[in-house]
Design an enzyme around this catalytic site. Structure first.
Site, PDB file in Angstrom:
ATOM      1  N   ASP A   1       8.228   3.627   5.049  1.00 31.22           N
ATOM      2  CA  ASP A   1       8.459   5.015   5.429  1.00 31.22           C
ATOM      3  C   ASP A   1       9.906   5.253   5.848  1.00 31.22           C
ATOM      4  OD1 ASP A   1       5.684   5.939   5.129  1.00 31.22           O
ATOM      5  OD2 ASP A   1       5.327   4.440   6.668  1.00 31.22           O
TER       6      ASP A   1
ATOM      7  N   THR B   1       4.335   4.300  -3.608  1.00 36.02           N
ATOM      8  CA  THR B   1       5.327   3.480  -4.312  1.00 36.02           C
ATOM      9  C   THR B   1       4.713   2.140  -4.707  1.00 36.02           C
ATOM     10  OG1 THR B   1       6.878   4.498  -2.745  1.00 36.02           O
ATOM     11  CG2 THR B   1       7.769   2.852  -4.267  1.00 36.02           C
TER      12      THR B   1
ATOM     13  N   LYS C   1      13.998   7.439   1.945  1.00 33.74           N
ATOM     14  CA  LYS C   1      13.492   6.535   2.994  1.00 33.74           C
ATOM     15  C   LYS C   1      14.621   5.831   3.754  1.00 33.74           C
ATOM     16  CE  LYS C   1       9.221   7.259   1.684  1.00 33.74           C
ATOM     17  NZ  LYS C   1       8.433   6.249   1.042  1.00 33.74           N
TER      18      LYS C   1
ATOM     19  N   GLU D   1      -0.574  -4.957   6.181  1.00 33.94           N
ATOM     20  CA  GLU D   1       0.738  -5.128   5.523  1.00 33.94           C
ATOM     21  C   GLU D   1       1.595  -6.151   6.264  1.00 33.94           C
ATOM     22  OE1 GLU D   1       1.413  -0.781   3.435  1.00 33.94           O
ATOM     23  OE2 GLU D   1       2.093  -1.063   5.486  1.00 33.94           O
TER      24      GLU D   1
ATOM     25  N   GLY E   1       6.002  -0.741  -0.045  1.00 32.87           N
ATOM     26  CA  GLY E   1       6.812   0.444   0.233  1.00 32.87           C
ATOM     27  C   GLY E   1       7.177   0.503   1.705  1.00 32.87           C
TER      28      GLY E   1
ATOM     29  N   GLY F   1       0.495   5.243   5.672  1.00 25.31           N
ATOM     30  CA  GLY F   1      -0.834   5.208   5.055  1.00 25.31           C
ATOM     31  C   GLY F   1      -1.831   4.419   5.893  1.00 25.31           C
TER      32      GLY F   1
ATOM     33  N   LYS G   1       6.680   1.360   8.928  1.00 23.57           N
ATOM     34  CA  LYS G   1       5.606   1.407   7.943  1.00 23.57           C
ATOM     35  C   LYS G   1       4.338   1.904   8.622  1.00 23.57           C
ATOM     36  CE  LYS G   1       4.984  -1.885   4.994  1.00 23.57           C
ATOM     37  NZ  LYS G   1       4.729  -0.853   3.975  1.00 23.57           N
ATOM     38  N   GLY G   2       3.350   2.264   7.797  1.00 27.80           N
ATOM     39  CA  GLY G   2       2.077   2.691   8.348  1.00 27.80           C
ATOM     40  C   GLY G   2       1.752   4.148   8.117  1.00 27.80           C
TER      41      GLY G   2
ATOM     42  N   THR H   1       0.848  -1.196   0.000  1.00 30.42           N
ATOM     43  CA  THR H   1       0.000   0.000   0.000  1.00 30.42           C
ATOM     44  C   THR H   1       0.882   1.244   0.000  1.00 30.42           C
ATOM     45  OG1 THR H   1      -1.800  -1.127   1.137  1.00 30.42           O
ATOM     46  CG2 THR H   1      -1.737   1.254   1.370  1.00 30.42           C
TER      47      THR H   1
HETATM   48  O1  LIG Z   1       0.583   2.346   5.461  1.00 31.03           O
HETATM   49  C1  LIG Z   1       1.235   2.578   4.472  1.00 31.03           C
HETATM   50  C2  LIG Z   1       2.430   1.859   4.081  1.00 31.03           C
HETATM   51  O2  LIG Z   1       3.189   1.356   5.139  1.00 31.03           O
HETATM   52  C3  LIG Z   1       3.293   2.459   3.002  1.00 31.03           C
HETATM   53  O3  LIG Z   1       3.976   1.403   2.420  1.00 31.03           O
HETATM   54  C4  LIG Z   1       4.286   3.480   3.479  1.00 31.03           C
HETATM   55  O4  LIG Z   1       3.610   4.489   4.171  1.00 31.03           O
HETATM   56  C5  LIG Z   1       5.090   4.078   2.301  1.00 31.03           C
HETATM   57  O5  LIG Z   1       4.237   4.771   1.461  1.00 31.03           O
HETATM   58  P1  LIG Z   1       4.772   5.631   0.250  1.00 31.03           P
HETATM   59  O6  LIG Z   1       5.290   4.680  -0.769  1.00 31.03           O
HETATM   60  O7  LIG Z   1       3.572   6.392  -0.245  1.00 31.03           O
HETATM   61  O8  LIG Z   1       5.824   6.545   0.776  1.00 31.03           O
END
Ligand SMILES: O=C[C@H](O)[C@H](O)[C@H](O)COP(=O)(O)O
Length: 241
Positions: A91, A35, A128, A110, A89, A104, A101-102, A32
């Protein structure tokens, strides 16, 4: 192929490299976030071009909707049973490939999906990669019932770990408390730096109202870091290399 929905070259580079890891017939976990969404788009393109079968499980309703709209077949994790590979993906990624992570709010599903997979591969841009986890606020999914008592218990746990005076913020969306796909709340821990991620994970997991925290320790085996020039750097966990 140019895809107007893909505008971030670093994330796209990582996503393309991850798509190359997918083999026909695989049971695949779809992550999620922005990315992971690029990965899903690139994967759908490849599946359309090459016409092979995959069995996919999604880590969020948003990813399930995106993947389905792009023509991928998404099933319940329990219908598939076990996965060969999950691509997601992150954070933050540290040198041992431990993760936060999290961002989102999807870290519960996940983590369930990643730990029900033979391999978890992270895709991310260079921003990251960190020396030590913790600058990104650590998401903790909590049960709504008694959440303020849960927050007090988290604060006490942080005090025991000498992470004193760290704000614990209820995540909101449009001025209302955010609800996860499971209907729970998210507390974001502004820790600045996490000296002992194992100890923190153990403390958080011991609190009744905590459903899951966003520390992914010893789960990811490979991180594909995308660069703006379209190249990638692969980071492997030493004990799995
Ligand atoms: O809950 C969301 C996930 O852990 C995402 O994988 C994480 O926040 C990375 O998201 P992004 O690719 O939008 O930076």
């Amino acid at each position: 192929m140019t895809d107007p929905a893909v505008t971030d070259l670093s994330k796209d580079a990582a996503a393309r490299a991850a798509v190359a890891l997918v083999e026909p017939g695989m049971r695949l976990g779809l992550g999620t976030g922005s990315t992971a969404a690029i990965f899903v788009r690139r994967l759908a393109q490849r599946v359309q071009e090459e016409g092979f079968a995959l069995r996919c499980a999604a880590t969020s309703k948003a990813t399930a909707e995106l993947a389905t709209a792009l023509g991928l077949t998404v099933e319940d994790l329990d219908a598939i049973g076990w996965l060969d590979l999950t691509i997601d993906g992150a954070d933050e990624v540290d040198p041992d490939l431990n993760l936060i992570k999290g961002g989102g709010a999807a870290h519960l599903r996940e983590k369930i999906v990643a730990t029900a997979s033979d391999r978890m591969v992270v895709i991310a841009d260079q921003g990251k990669v960190v020396d030590r986890l913790g600058a990104f606020h650590l998401p903790v999914e909590v049960i709504p019932f008694g959440w303020q008592a849960t927050r007090t218990l988290i604060q006490r746990a942080l005090d025991r770990l000498e992470l004193t005076q760290r704000p614990i913020l209820l995540r909101k969306r449009a001025d209302a408390p955010l609800r996860t796909d499971e209907g729970n709340l998210v507390l974001d821990l502004a820790l600045e730096s996490i000296p002992d991620a194992e100890a923190l994970a153990a403390e958080l997991s011991a609190i009744a109202g905590v459903v899951e925290h966003g520390l992914f320790l010893n789960i990811c085996e490979l991180a594909i870091i995308g660069c703006p020039d379209g190249s990638v750097v692969e980071l492997r966990r030493e004990d799995m290399a």
